[in-house]
Design a protein around this motif. Structure first.
Motif, PDB file in Angstrom:
ATOM      1  N   THR A  80     -38.001  -8.518 -54.768  1.00 55.12           N
ATOM      2  CA  THR A  80     -38.906  -7.605 -54.066  1.00 55.12           C
ATOM      3  C   THR A  80     -38.921  -7.960 -52.588  1.00 55.12           C
ATOM      4  O   THR A  80     -39.281  -9.071 -52.206  1.00 55.12           O
ATOM      5  CB  THR A  80     -40.327  -7.706 -54.638  1.00 55.12           C
ATOM      6  OG1 THR A  80     -40.282  -7.460 -56.050  1.00 55.12           O
ATOM      7  CG2 THR A  80     -41.244  -6.706 -53.968  1.00 55.12           C
ATOM      8  N   ALA A 124     -36.700  -3.118 -53.273  1.00 56.64           N
ATOM      9  CA  ALA A 124     -35.807  -4.161 -53.771  1.00 56.64           C
ATOM     10  C   ALA A 124     -34.751  -4.509 -52.716  1.00 56.64           C
ATOM     11  O   ALA A 124     -34.237  -3.629 -52.018  1.00 56.64           O
ATOM     12  CB  ALA A 124     -35.134  -3.702 -55.053  1.00 56.64           C
ATOM     13  N   PHE A 170     -41.879  -4.201 -50.439  1.00 56.51           N
ATOM     14  CA  PHE A 170     -41.879  -3.903 -51.877  1.00 56.51           C
ATOM     15  C   PHE A 170     -40.649  -3.135 -52.339  1.00 56.51           C
ATOM     16  O   PHE A 170     -40.524  -2.854 -53.528  1.00 56.51           O
ATOM     17  CB  PHE A 170     -43.166  -3.191 -52.313  1.00 56.51           C
ATOM     18  CG  PHE A 170     -44.380  -4.069 -52.230  1.00 56.51           C
ATOM     19  CD1 PHE A 170     -44.773  -4.854 -53.302  1.00 56.51           C
ATOM     20  CD2 PHE A 170     -45.120  -4.137 -51.065  1.00 56.51           C
ATOM     21  CE1 PHE A 170     -45.888  -5.678 -53.216  1.00 56.51           C
ATOM     22  CE2 PHE A 170     -46.244  -4.956 -50.969  1.00 56.51           C
ATOM     23  CZ  PHE A 170     -46.626  -5.732 -52.054  1.00 56.51           C
TER      24      PHE A 170
END
Length: 392
Positions: free
Chosen positions: A74, A80, A78
């Motif tokens: 993460t 990826a 937030f």
């Protein structure tokens, strides 16, 4: 009567990375090329260094031969991201550069807001290291986009942060003030077994005028109002750490590193805070490389009064001074008030810029400019030696 041939000179090349333009290893290669043009017969020892900020992962992989382990984690906003940790299986040692998972470089300039970013991905990298069987973790604190006091990292490790109604608090800086209770019942089973060392190059405490929010928040996009809110949140976190975990890192030098991640690692991982440069110099074996050396070259993007505060070139220079070896620094920019560095072993500092030049051009030509400057520095050093020999 034939003159006795002098033994070849030995140069140690120990640069830090030049941010946004050149890794420490690439800088070392460029400096060595310039030195060889001036002194083709010299022995040259390359020892790229770091001080706990950007570049720690690269040093671990390229100098120490660590394995690269890529992990999907993460990111600070937030979304990826693909991050890496360095793994030395023989030593059961994992080296993590938090900026690779939670760094400012991962956030577009127009989206930077330390109230909304998280260190969750750094905690996920720690979990990966634990799954590999790491017995020691070295975590570099620098280049962060965050100001969450490490609660994102701790959430990944199983800590729970609850508000007054028992609901989970989102692991970002803006939510620090809502934390009413910290629970550790779900923490990773292997966490108590691992030794954690947090590597930092700043001495800021967690809170206050010199704390994480006040000093570094504006660099990450925080307005004055946001800085006040973040500092109040960190104060609340510090109180919860005292009450719930019996830990008080608030005023410890370095606790404010990486948006308070220094304090978080101390509280949630029983980490020891270590000056980054000194630890890295030990890891890469600088002391051994200095034996019998005649000259040390170091480098960084900017050398100024702040260099003395734990930065790699100052640490390199101090060790060279201890061994009686002259040390010369090369930098993209030279700031004011560098006189104190001369008394700490950095005998001279040269700019790599050949004249007025745009930053973008200097960054594009950085290896060429490092090479050219190193050649001239070594030629000056050799001229000084020639003069000294004649005087004798």
């Amino acid at each position: 009567m034939a003159t006795r041939r002098q033994p070849p000179l030995t140069f140690v090349i120990a640069p830090n990375a030049l941010k946004r333009s050149c890794s420490a290893s690439a800088a070392a290669v460029a400096l060595a090329a310039g030195a060889r043009r001036a002194a083709p017969d010299a022995e040259i020892r390359l020892v790229p260094v770091a001080d706990g900020g950007d570049g720690l992962h690269e040093i671990a992989c390229e100098v120490l031969g660590a394995e690269r382990r890529r992990v999907r984690v993460t990111g600070p906003t937030f979304a990826a991201v693909d991050a890496e940790l360095a793994w030395l299986p023989r030593q059961r040692l994992a080296i993590i550069e938090m900026a690779l998972a939670s760094g400012l470089a991962l956030v577009a300039p127009d989206q930077r807001d330390p109230a909304l970013t998280t260190t969750l991905g750094t905690g996920e990298l720690i979990c990966e290291a634990l799954s590999l069987g790491a017995e020691t973790l070295l975590i570099g604190l620098g280049g962060s986009a965050t100001n969450d006091g490490g609660i994102g990292m701790a959430s990944a490790l199983g800590y729970a942060f609850l508000d007054r109604d028992g609901r989970s608090v989102r692991p970002v800086g803006a939510e620090l003030g809502r934390i009413a209770r910290i629970e550790r019942t779900g923490i990773h089973s292997q966490l108590p077994e691992v030794q954690v060392q947090a590597i930092c190059d700043v001495e800021s405490p967690l809170t206050g005028e010199q704390g994480a929010a006040a000093v570094f928040g504006p660099q990450k996009g925080a307005s004055p109002t946001t800085v006040e809110m973040l500092d109040a949140g960190l104060q609340n976190l510090a109180e919860r750490l005292r009450q719930d975990l019996d830990c008080d890192p608030e005023k410890v030098p370095g606790a404010g590193a990486a948006g308070g991640l220094g304090a978080g690692l101390m509280a949630f991982c029983a980490a020891e805070l270590r000056p980054g440069a000194e630890l890295v110099l030990d890891l890469v074996g600088l002391d051994q490389a200095l034996k019998g050396a005649d000259l040390v070259l170091t480098a960084e993007g900017q050398i100024d009064a702040q260099t003395a505060s734990g930065k790699a070139p100052a640490a390199v220079a101090a060790r060279a001074q201890r061994d009686g070896i002259p040390c010369i620094g090369i930098a993209g920019g030279i700031g004011e008030q560098i006189d104190s560095l001369h008394g700490r072993g950095l005998d001279a500092v040269f700019s790599l810029c050949p004249g007025p030049i745009r930053l973008s051009e200097a960054e594009r030509r950085v290896t060429e400019l490092l090479e050219r400057t190193a050649e001239q520095v070594v030629r000056a050093f050799l001229a000084g030696r020639k003069g000294a020999q004649r005087a004798d």
